[in-house]
Design a protein around this motif. Structure first.
Motif, PDB file in Angstrom:
ATOM      1  N   ARG A  52       1.557   9.531  -5.314  1.00  0.00           N
ATOM      2  CA  ARG A  52       1.899   8.707  -4.135  1.00  0.00           C
ATOM      3  C   ARG A  52       3.219   9.146  -3.527  1.00  0.00           C
ATOM      4  O   ARG A  52       3.409   9.058  -2.316  1.00  0.00           O
ATOM      5  CB  ARG A  52       1.950   7.233  -4.522  1.00  0.00           C
ATOM      6  CG  ARG A  52       0.561   6.655  -4.667  1.00  0.00           C
ATOM      7  CD  ARG A  52       0.606   5.209  -5.052  1.00  0.00           C
ATOM      8  NE  ARG A  52      -0.748   4.682  -5.078  1.00  0.00           N
ATOM      9  CZ  ARG A  52      -1.172   3.752  -5.927  1.00  0.00           C
ATOM     10  NH1 ARG A  52      -0.323   3.245  -6.805  1.00  0.00           N
ATOM     11  NH2 ARG A  52      -2.402   3.324  -5.884  1.00  0.00           N
ATOM     12  N   LYS A  56       3.761  10.899   0.437  1.00  0.00           N
ATOM     13  CA  LYS A  56       4.638  10.164   1.376  1.00  0.00           C
ATOM     14  C   LYS A  56       4.283   8.685   1.466  1.00  0.00           C
ATOM     15  O   LYS A  56       4.522   8.038   2.487  1.00  0.00           O
ATOM     16  CB  LYS A  56       4.599  10.768   2.795  1.00  0.00           C
ATOM     17  CG  LYS A  56       4.827  12.265   2.853  1.00  0.00           C
ATOM     18  CD  LYS A  56       4.815  12.777   4.291  1.00  0.00           C
ATOM     19  CE  LYS A  56       4.802  14.296   4.315  1.00  0.00           C
ATOM     20  NZ  LYS A  56       4.821  14.880   5.652  1.00  0.00           N
ATOM     21  N   ILE A  57       3.670   8.162   0.410  1.00  0.00           N
ATOM     22  CA  ILE A  57       3.333   6.735   0.423  1.00  0.00           C
ATOM     23  C   ILE A  57       4.466   5.929  -0.206  1.00  0.00           C
ATOM     24  O   ILE A  57       4.885   4.904   0.330  1.00  0.00           O
ATOM     25  CB  ILE A  57       2.004   6.479  -0.320  1.00  0.00           C
ATOM     26  CG1 ILE A  57       0.859   7.156   0.429  1.00  0.00           C
ATOM     27  CG2 ILE A  57       1.729   4.980  -0.460  1.00  0.00           C
ATOM     28  CD1 ILE A  57      -0.419   7.269  -0.354  1.00  0.00           C
ATOM     29  N   PHE A  58       4.982   6.398  -1.332  1.00  0.00           N
ATOM     30  CA  PHE A  58       6.154   5.773  -1.955  1.00  0.00           C
ATOM     31  C   PHE A  58       7.363   6.692  -1.778  1.00  0.00           C
ATOM     32  O   PHE A  58       7.211   7.902  -1.667  1.00  0.00           O
ATOM     33  CB  PHE A  58       5.943   5.614  -3.467  1.00  0.00           C
ATOM     34  CG  PHE A  58       4.986   4.526  -3.864  1.00  0.00           C
ATOM     35  CD1 PHE A  58       4.354   3.735  -2.911  1.00  0.00           C
ATOM     36  CD2 PHE A  58       4.724   4.278  -5.213  1.00  0.00           C
ATOM     37  CE1 PHE A  58       3.460   2.750  -3.292  1.00  0.00           C
ATOM     38  CE2 PHE A  58       3.834   3.295  -5.598  1.00  0.00           C
ATOM     39  CZ  PHE A  58       3.199   2.522  -4.639  1.00  0.00           C
ATOM     40  N   LEU A  75      -3.908  12.090  -0.071  1.00  0.00           N
ATOM     41  CA  LEU A  75      -4.410  11.723  -1.374  1.00  0.00           C
ATOM     42  C   LEU A  75      -5.909  11.520  -1.207  1.00  0.00           C
ATOM     43  O   LEU A  75      -6.340  10.635  -0.481  1.00  0.00           O
ATOM     44  CB  LEU A  75      -3.706  10.421  -1.752  1.00  0.00           C
ATOM     45  CG  LEU A  75      -3.790   9.896  -3.157  1.00  0.00           C
ATOM     46  CD1 LEU A  75      -3.348  10.928  -4.151  1.00  0.00           C
ATOM     47  CD2 LEU A  75      -2.888   8.673  -3.282  1.00  0.00           C
TER      48      LEU A  75
ATOM     49  N   ASN B  77      -4.878  -5.396   1.713  1.00  0.00           N
ATOM     50  CA  ASN B  77      -5.237  -3.993   1.905  1.00  0.00           C
ATOM     51  C   ASN B  77      -4.459  -3.078   0.978  1.00  0.00           C
ATOM     52  O   ASN B  77      -4.259  -1.903   1.289  1.00  0.00           O
ATOM     53  CB  ASN B  77      -5.012  -3.586   3.357  1.00  0.00           C
ATOM     54  CG  ASN B  77      -6.131  -4.068   4.253  1.00  0.00           C
ATOM     55  OD1 ASN B  77      -7.260  -3.612   4.129  1.00  0.00           O
ATOM     56  ND2 ASN B  77      -5.845  -5.018   5.117  1.00  0.00           N
ATOM     57  N   LEU B  80      -5.912   0.410   0.144  1.00  0.00           N
ATOM     58  CA  LEU B  80      -5.800   1.387   1.224  1.00  0.00           C
ATOM     59  C   LEU B  80      -4.352   1.852   1.382  1.00  0.00           C
ATOM     60  O   LEU B  80      -4.074   3.036   1.555  1.00  0.00           O
ATOM     61  CB  LEU B  80      -6.279   0.697   2.507  1.00  0.00           C
ATOM     62  CG  LEU B  80      -6.812   1.553   3.620  1.00  0.00           C
ATOM     63  CD1 LEU B  80      -7.838   2.520   3.096  1.00  0.00           C
ATOM     64  CD2 LEU B  80      -7.421   0.668   4.691  1.00  0.00           C
ATOM     65  N   ILE B  81      -3.430   0.893   1.304  1.00  0.00           N
ATOM     66  CA  ILE B  81      -2.008   1.211   1.478  1.00  0.00           C
ATOM     67  C   ILE B  81      -1.527   2.157   0.375  1.00  0.00           C
ATOM     68  O   ILE B  81      -0.701   3.032   0.610  1.00  0.00           O
ATOM     69  CB  ILE B  81      -1.175  -0.092   1.517  1.00  0.00           C
ATOM     70  CG1 ILE B  81      -1.472  -0.833   2.820  1.00  0.00           C
ATOM     71  CG2 ILE B  81       0.313   0.181   1.387  1.00  0.00           C
ATOM     72  CD1 ILE B  81      -0.871  -2.207   2.928  1.00  0.00           C
ATOM     73  N   GLY B  82      -2.095   2.004  -0.829  1.00  0.00           N
ATOM     74  CA  GLY B  82      -1.723   2.887  -1.936  1.00  0.00           C
ATOM     75  C   GLY B  82      -2.349   4.268  -1.840  1.00  0.00           C
ATOM     76  O   GLY B  82      -2.022   5.147  -2.622  1.00  0.00           O
ATOM     77  N   GLN B  83      -3.263   4.460  -0.914  1.00  0.00           N
ATOM     78  CA  GLN B  83      -3.959   5.742  -0.811  1.00  0.00           C
ATOM     79  C   GLN B  83      -3.559   6.587   0.391  1.00  0.00           C
ATOM     80  O   GLN B  83      -3.617   7.799   0.335  1.00  0.00           O
ATOM     81  CB  GLN B  83      -5.484   5.513  -0.731  1.00  0.00           C
ATOM     82  CG  GLN B  83      -6.097   4.863  -1.942  1.00  0.00           C
ATOM     83  CD  GLN B  83      -6.078   5.767  -3.154  1.00  0.00           C
ATOM     84  OE1 GLN B  83      -6.057   6.973  -3.036  1.00  0.00           O
ATOM     85  NE2 GLN B  83      -6.059   5.171  -4.333  1.00  0.00           N
ATOM     86  N   VAL B  84      -3.226   5.926   1.481  1.00  0.00           N
ATOM     87  CA  VAL B  84      -2.925   6.685   2.700  1.00  0.00           C
ATOM     88  C   VAL B  84      -1.613   6.204   3.292  1.00  0.00           C
ATOM     89  O   VAL B  84      -1.320   5.013   3.287  1.00  0.00           O
ATOM     90  CB  VAL B  84      -3.991   6.468   3.810  1.00  0.00           C
ATOM     91  CG1 VAL B  84      -4.055   7.670   4.720  1.00  0.00           C
ATOM     92  CG2 VAL B  84      -5.336   6.162   3.242  1.00  0.00           C
ATOM     93  N   ASN B  85      -0.853   7.169   3.791  1.00  0.00           N
ATOM     94  CA  ASN B  85       0.389   6.811   4.448  1.00  0.00           C
ATOM     95  C   ASN B  85       0.096   6.410   5.889  1.00  0.00           C
ATOM     96  O   ASN B  85       0.149   7.215   6.799  1.00  0.00           O
ATOM     97  CB  ASN B  85       1.346   8.011   4.400  1.00  0.00           C
ATOM     98  CG  ASN B  85       2.622   7.732   5.134  1.00  0.00           C
ATOM     99  OD1 ASN B  85       2.999   6.582   5.320  1.00  0.00           O
ATOM    100  ND2 ASN B  85       3.292   8.785   5.569  1.00  0.00           N
ATOM    101  N   LEU B  86      -0.242   5.135   6.070  1.00  0.00           N
ATOM    102  CA  LEU B  86      -0.569   4.627   7.402  1.00  0.00           C
ATOM    103  C   LEU B  86       0.581   3.761   7.884  1.00  0.00           C
ATOM    104  O   LEU B  86       1.317   3.209   7.068  1.00  0.00           O
ATOM    105  CB  LEU B  86      -1.816   3.739   7.321  1.00  0.00           C
ATOM    106  CG  LEU B  86      -3.133   4.415   6.997  1.00  0.00           C
ATOM    107  CD1 LEU B  86      -4.157   3.381   6.571  1.00  0.00           C
ATOM    108  CD2 LEU B  86      -3.632   5.179   8.199  1.00  0.00           C
ATOM    109  N   ALA B 243       4.895  -0.531   1.146  1.00  0.00           N
ATOM    110  CA  ALA B 243       3.782   0.061   0.393  1.00  0.00           C
ATOM    111  C   ALA B 243       3.943  -0.270  -1.087  1.00  0.00           C
ATOM    112  O   ALA B 243       2.999  -0.710  -1.749  1.00  0.00           O
ATOM    113  CB  ALA B 243       3.745   1.569   0.600  1.00  0.00           C
ATOM    114  N   VAL B 247       1.446  -2.738  -3.216  1.00  0.00           N
ATOM    115  CA  VAL B 247       0.651  -2.182  -4.311  1.00  0.00           C
ATOM    116  C   VAL B 247       0.994  -2.835  -5.645  1.00  0.00           C
ATOM    117  O   VAL B 247       0.109  -3.084  -6.466  1.00  0.00           O
ATOM    118  CB  VAL B 247       0.848  -0.643  -4.382  1.00  0.00           C
ATOM    119  CG1 VAL B 247       0.207  -0.072  -5.636  1.00  0.00           C
ATOM    120  CG2 VAL B 247       0.267   0.017  -3.142  1.00  0.00           C
TER     121      VAL B 247
END
Lengths: 222, 249
Positions: A52, A56-58, A75, B77, B80-86, B243, B247
């Motif tokens: 993650r 670029k999520i975390f 991912l 969500n 989804l938030i843990g999978q994609v950087n939206l 995020a 999560v």
């Protein structure tokens, strides 16, 4: 993509004031196009968290992550936000758009997703009537549409029956072109050996090692 | 955002046998219950009370439903938030968009109901558009903020639910702000609660054929814009944090 002294820790909700649980410390690595990094480690050693951070999520608690200019990272995951009441085709469309496709491009990919996932008429039925295997196949076929420069794969290799698994592995290998970097997390040793060019082991409590495939599997299997 | 909202509506409609019909059945049931309780059981003397209630309640539930659902949008969500950087505002905004589509049907029902209650369409009805747009802005701002708060602490979910119930009684759904004898108090209520101003404006426009109080509406616009700008800034600054919170919550 380079990681410099990347560490991650979480606050412990029930612990002492200011207590933090350290997931991993000081990870240093660099990944170029064509390289494939396999990550192994027991549950809870931070493999998914590290992915993650790479995606670029975390943000890491400390350290620096750099991506080359215009690098897209994603991912790969099965069933990106699948909604049970929507059909396979609607879910695939939504998942493609969430991966950054325009609506037009997403619509254009639907036929090949339906074909690869071997869903036939079920593609237009709600996902809630799918078996676990069908759902996973649809998820894999959708994820495969991803066009990112850095592909991060978290445990998606064990999908469906043996026949589909072989097809999935072959398709994934085809996607691993020279300009693409890939990071794979999996417990399937044979597949990891076949796919990885180098490996990272996360051992918990700050233990970690970076090395070639044989070296790291020897360490992991100890 | 719009595609997500439309798909969410489609998924919701498929869950129910009545599907999209619920968009109209729900307000219809509200009005029916109001009729039984306030007109038949309590024998309210005010002849226009049913229309008065319908205008207040059917615009208020747009607010309360949207806020309660938007509040949960990030936590719901989390996968989804843990999978994609939206962009994280996508989730509360798509929920608010969903509410907007539903509310269009409710407004259509409301106009028919008002006309059926012997009010003829007037030029002042065009004011509905800017008033509804203003309410939409307010919902977006508060919805965005509510989603962050629930990410911070789950307890805010309860507070927001209770808050919207309190607002139901505090916003003049069941009573007329213009009937308050204490005008100073009425002024304070309008200054502190933008919903009082909005609900009153809807009634002025639909029932009395008058334009709304522009100064009050202007203030609501300023408040809504300030909230919107600060929450958008918050979302930009807090993307990683949101995020992680969503999560691990």
């Amino acid at each position: 993509m380079t990681l410099e002294n990347v560490s991650m820790s979480y606050p412990i909700p029930s612990g002492a004031r200011g207590g933090r649980h350290s997931v991993f410390n000081d990870i240093n690595l660099a990944l170029s196009g064509g390289e494939r990094l396999g990550i192994v480690g027991r549950n809870g050693t931070g493999k998914s968290t590290l992915l993650r951070i790479m995606a670029k999520i975390f943000a890491p608690s400390s350290g620096i992550v750099c991506w080359a200019p215009d690098t897209t990272v994603s991912l790969l995951s099965l069933g990106l936000g699948f909604r049970p009441d929507l059909t396979g085709s609607e879910n695939a469309l939504l998942a493609c758009m969430l991966q950054g496709f325009s609506k037009q491009d997403a619509l254009a990919s639907l036929a090949s997703i339906q074909d690869f996932a071997e869903l036939e008429d079920y593609f237009n039925e709600p996902v809630k009537v799918y078996s676990a295997g069908m759902r996973a196949r649809l998820g894999f076929a959708t994820a495969l549409k991803n066009r990112s420069k850095v592909m991060l794969i978290d445990e998606v290799l064990g999908v469906g029956d043996q026949l589909f698994r072989d097809k999935a592995s072959a398709a994934l290998r085809e996607e691993m072109s020279e300009d693409r970097a890939v990071v794979i997390v999996s417990h399937a040793e044979a597949q990891m050996r076949a796919l990885s060019t180098k490996m990272l082991w996360l051992g918990g409590d700050g233990k970690r090692a970076l090395g070639d495939v044989d070296e790291i599997f020897a360490l992991y299997n100890q | 955002m719009d595609t997500l909202a439309r798909f969410q509506l489609k998924a919701e409609a498929r869950r129910f046998a009545l599907g999209y019909l619920w968009w109209v059945v729900e307000p219809l049931l509200y009005v029916a219950v109001f009729y039984v309780v306030f007109v038949k059981l309590l024998g309210n003397q005010r002849s226009d009370f049913l229309v008065f209630l319908a205008v207040g309640k059917l615009t208020f539930i747009w607010f309360s439903k949207s806020i309660n659902q938007a509040a949960m949008s990030l936590v719901n969500n989390r996968g989804l938030i843990g999978q994609v950087n939206l962009p994280k505002h996508l989730f509360p905004l798509s929920i608010v968009q969903e509410g907007l589509y539903r509310q269009l049907a409710v407004f259509a029902f409301l106009l028919l109901f008002v006309m059926g209650s012997h009010y003829s369409p007037q030029i002042s009805w065009f004011w509905l558009l800017p008033i509804a747009a203003l309410q939409y802005l307010l919902i977006v701002g508060i919805g965005l903020l509510a989603a962050v708060l629930v990410c911070l602490r789950r307890d805010f979910q309860m507070l927001i639910q209770l808050g919207t119930v309190f607002l139901l009684f505090m916003s003049g759904v069941f009573w007329d702000i213009r009937a308050l004898e204490n005008t100073e108090l009425a002024g304070w209520l309008m200054a502190l609660n933008p919903l009082v101003v909005l609900l009153d404006s809807y009634r002025q426009v639909l029932m009395y054929g008058e334009g709304p109080d522009m100064v009050r509406l202007g203030w609501v616009l300023v408040e809504a814009l300030m909230l919107l700008i600060s929450t958008m800034w918050l979302y930009r600054r807090l993307s990683f944090w949101l995020a992680q919170k969503a999560v691990t919550q």
